[in-house]
Design an enzyme around this catalytic site. Structure first.
Site, PDB file in Angstrom:
ATOM      1  N   SER A 149      -9.129 -76.849  -0.082  1.00 27.68           N
ATOM      2  CA  SER A 149      -9.085 -75.640   0.808  1.00 27.68           C
ATOM      3  C   SER A 149      -7.718 -75.829   1.438  1.00 27.68           C
ATOM      4  O   SER A 149      -7.091 -77.028   1.723  1.00 27.68           O
ATOM      5  CB  SER A 149     -10.061 -75.647   1.729  1.00 27.68           C
ATOM      6  OG  SER A 149      -9.747 -74.629   2.632  1.00 27.68           O
ATOM      7  N   TYR A 162     -15.747 -79.714   8.301  1.00 27.18           N
ATOM      8  CA  TYR A 162     -14.969 -78.939   7.235  1.00 27.18           C
ATOM      9  C   TYR A 162     -13.666 -79.473   6.855  1.00 27.18           C
ATOM     10  O   TYR A 162     -13.347 -80.069   5.903  1.00 27.18           O
ATOM     11  CB  TYR A 162     -15.153 -77.641   7.479  1.00 27.18           C
ATOM     12  CG  TYR A 162     -14.866 -76.685   5.982  1.00 27.18           C
ATOM     13  CD1 TYR A 162     -15.633 -76.910   4.823  1.00 27.18           C
ATOM     14  CD2 TYR A 162     -13.549 -76.153   5.976  1.00 27.18           C
ATOM     15  CE1 TYR A 162     -15.461 -76.024   3.898  1.00 27.18           C
ATOM     16  CE2 TYR A 162     -13.260 -75.314   4.965  1.00 27.18           C
ATOM     17  CZ  TYR A 162     -14.079 -75.654   3.961  1.00 27.18           C
ATOM     18  OH  TYR A 162     -13.836 -74.844   2.534  1.00 27.18           O
TER      19      TYR A 162
HETATM   20  P1  NDP Z   1     -19.762 -69.936  -2.472  1.00 27.67           P
HETATM   21  O1  NDP Z   1     -20.590 -70.129  -1.249  1.00 27.67           O
HETATM   22  O2  NDP Z   1     -19.840 -68.531  -3.058  1.00 27.67           O
HETATM   23  O3  NDP Z   1     -20.265 -70.923  -3.588  1.00 27.67           O
HETATM   24  C1  NDP Z   1     -20.351 -72.337  -3.450  1.00 27.67           C
HETATM   25  C2  NDP Z   1     -21.175 -72.725  -4.516  1.00 27.67           C
HETATM   26  O4  NDP Z   1     -21.462 -74.176  -4.396  1.00 27.67           O
HETATM   27  C3  NDP Z   1     -22.508 -72.140  -4.814  1.00 27.67           C
HETATM   28  O5  NDP Z   1     -22.512 -71.854  -6.512  1.00 27.67           O
HETATM   29  C4  NDP Z   1     -23.481 -73.144  -4.525  1.00 27.67           C
HETATM   30  O6  NDP Z   1     -24.617 -73.023  -5.673  1.00 27.67           O
HETATM   31  C5  NDP Z   1     -22.875 -74.441  -4.814  1.00 27.67           C
HETATM   32  N1  NDP Z   1     -23.468 -75.672  -3.964  1.00 27.67           N
HETATM   33  C6  NDP Z   1     -23.729 -75.837  -2.808  1.00 27.67           C
HETATM   34  N2  NDP Z   1     -24.395 -76.625  -2.725  1.00 27.67           N
HETATM   35  C7  NDP Z   1     -24.625 -77.408  -3.739  1.00 27.67           C
HETATM   36  C8  NDP Z   1     -25.266 -78.404  -4.141  1.00 27.67           C
HETATM   37  N3  NDP Z   1     -26.217 -79.358  -3.429  1.00 27.67           N
HETATM   38  N4  NDP Z   1     -25.546 -78.755  -5.471  1.00 27.67           N
HETATM   39  C9  NDP Z   1     -24.916 -77.899  -6.143  1.00 27.67           C
HETATM   40  N5  NDP Z   1     -24.188 -76.884  -6.043  1.00 27.67           N
HETATM   41  C10 NDP Z   1     -24.191 -76.557  -4.836  1.00 27.67           C
HETATM   42  O7  NDP Z   1     -18.448 -70.298  -1.980  1.00 27.67           O
HETATM   43  P2  NDP Z   1     -17.049 -70.414  -2.544  1.00 27.67           P
HETATM   44  O8  NDP Z   1     -17.031 -69.783  -4.037  1.00 27.67           O
HETATM   45  O9  NDP Z   1     -15.911 -69.908  -1.681  1.00 27.67           O
HETATM   46  O10 NDP Z   1     -16.646 -72.115  -2.803  1.00 27.67           O
HETATM   47  C11 NDP Z   1     -16.477 -72.511  -3.842  1.00 27.67           C
HETATM   48  C12 NDP Z   1     -15.253 -73.813  -3.090  1.00 27.67           C
HETATM   49  O11 NDP Z   1     -14.048 -73.154  -2.610  1.00 27.67           O
HETATM   50  C13 NDP Z   1     -15.991 -74.724  -2.020  1.00 27.67           C
HETATM   51  O12 NDP Z   1     -15.446 -76.047  -2.193  1.00 27.67           O
HETATM   52  C14 NDP Z   1     -15.229 -74.016  -0.913  1.00 27.67           C
HETATM   53  O13 NDP Z   1     -15.101 -75.268   0.036  1.00 27.67           O
HETATM   54  C15 NDP Z   1     -13.978 -73.621  -1.442  1.00 27.67           C
HETATM   55  N6  NDP Z   1     -12.979 -72.759  -0.800  1.00 27.67           N
HETATM   56  C16 NDP Z   1     -13.331 -71.529  -0.338  1.00 27.67           C
HETATM   57  C17 NDP Z   1     -12.582 -70.543   0.388  1.00 27.67           C
HETATM   58  C18 NDP Z   1     -13.057 -69.452   0.604  1.00 27.67           C
HETATM   59  O14 NDP Z   1     -12.561 -68.602   1.561  1.00 27.67           O
HETATM   60  N7  NDP Z   1     -14.336 -68.881   0.182  1.00 27.67           N
HETATM   61  C19 NDP Z   1     -11.263 -71.120   0.894  1.00 27.67           C
HETATM   62  C20 NDP Z   1     -11.046 -72.484   0.606  1.00 27.67           C
HETATM   63  C21 NDP Z   1     -11.878 -73.377  -0.279  1.00 27.67           C
HETATM   64  P3  NDP Z   1     -26.352 -73.080  -5.124  1.00 27.67           P
HETATM   65  O15 NDP Z   1     -26.490 -72.700  -3.808  1.00 27.67           O
HETATM   66  O16 NDP Z   1     -26.796 -72.374  -6.153  1.00 27.67           O
HETATM   67  O17 NDP Z   1     -26.453 -74.596  -5.366  1.00 27.67           O
END
Ligand code: NDP
Length: 254
Positions: A149, A162
């Protein structure tokens, strides 16, 4: 028509929403068979059906990556089904904001478990397969893309733990890049700015009112496909080219 990733296999964590969904779609469009890993199985199955319908190949793998056994099983299932693993996208993540003073340490533990330990579990399980793919695979190279990020580059008040997890991901990525460089496993970090996903939704009403809603009202956020573009770019470079770091920001985010 052969695409750049024809014959390869990719595993995407966090493929049930946001960035992971579009990453999986784009990698499949490029010809990779894609393992979709997350906890919400129904969503994974819907995406797998969509990818298959579009002519791609996908496998829904329900796993909580904070549990090492489940992370290992997800990698094992992928290799059992597709015979190999060329690309790992460590994308699953959790962002819970707020002051350190008075915080609920269980929120910190949840973030560290997903953003740091989960990433380590999948990476450790995938590495033997990636090393093999780099030696014997169609491309003679393998890839790990870690989704960090902007919060892995800059720290802000109320982002404390975070920030800790994402700075950690950046440091680990660079160390592993150096370890594996000579063996043709590329290890790179992609640092998104703000993207319109479910990431903020796990925060409480105060964080929404005081931090997230005002920010979102002032900025045009990226869409998940913008970050998937970056992931696809990183893993489709020629064998000689490794993108060690890619920082992708909304144009109007300072
Ligand atoms: P979302 O919340 O839309 O997606 C997060 C994903 O992580 C979901 O598919 C969730 O699936 C999965 N996840 C969470 N916990 C677990 C677990 N214990 N085991 C397996 N899967 C897990 O967020 P984003 O798409 O935005 O996030 C994706 C990445 O991008 C993250 O690492 C985030 O930190 C990073 N990011 C995002 C930004 C933003 O502005 N959106 C900016 C910078 C970085 P499920 O709940 O079904 O398990």
């Amino acid at each position: 028509m052969a695409s750049k990733l024809t014959g390869t296999v990719a595993l995407v964590t966090g493929a049930s929403s946001g960035i992971g969904v579009d990453a999986a779609r784009q990698l499949a469009e490029q010809g990779a068979a894609v393992a979709l890993v997350a906890r919400r199985k129904e969503r994974l199955e819907t995406l797998a059906a969509e990818i298959t319908e579009a002519g791609g190949t996908a496998l829904a793998v329900e796993a909580d990556i904070t549990d090492r056994d489940q992370a290992e099983a997800a990698v094992r299932q992928t290799v059992e089904r597709f015979g190999r693993l060329d690309i790992l996208v460590n994308n699953a993540g959790l962002m819970l904001l707020g002051p350190v003073v008075g915080a609920d340490p269980r929120e910190w533990e949840r973030m560290i478990a997903v953003n740091v330990q989960g990433l380590l579990h999948t990476t450790h399980a995938a590495l033997p397969h990636l090393l093999k793919a780099a030696e014997e695979g169609p491309r003679q190279v393998a890839d790990i893309v870690n989704i960090s990020s902007i919060a892995g580059r800059q720290a802000w008040e109320n982002y404390g733990v975070y920030n800790l997890t994402k700075f950690g991901v950046n440091g680990f990525t660079e160390s592993l890049r150096q370890e594996l460089a000579g063996r043709h496993v590329r290890v790179g970090v992609l640092e998104p700015g703000a993207v319109d996903t479910e990431l903020g939704s796990h925060n409480n009403a105060t964080i929404h009112a005081e931090m997230l809603d005002p920010f979102n009202a002032q900025h045009e956020r990226l869409v998940p496909a913008d970050i998937a573009d970056g992931i696809t770019y990183m893993v489709t470079r020629p064998r000689r080219t490794a993108i060690a770091e890619l920082w992708v920001m909304p144009t109007d985010q300072a």
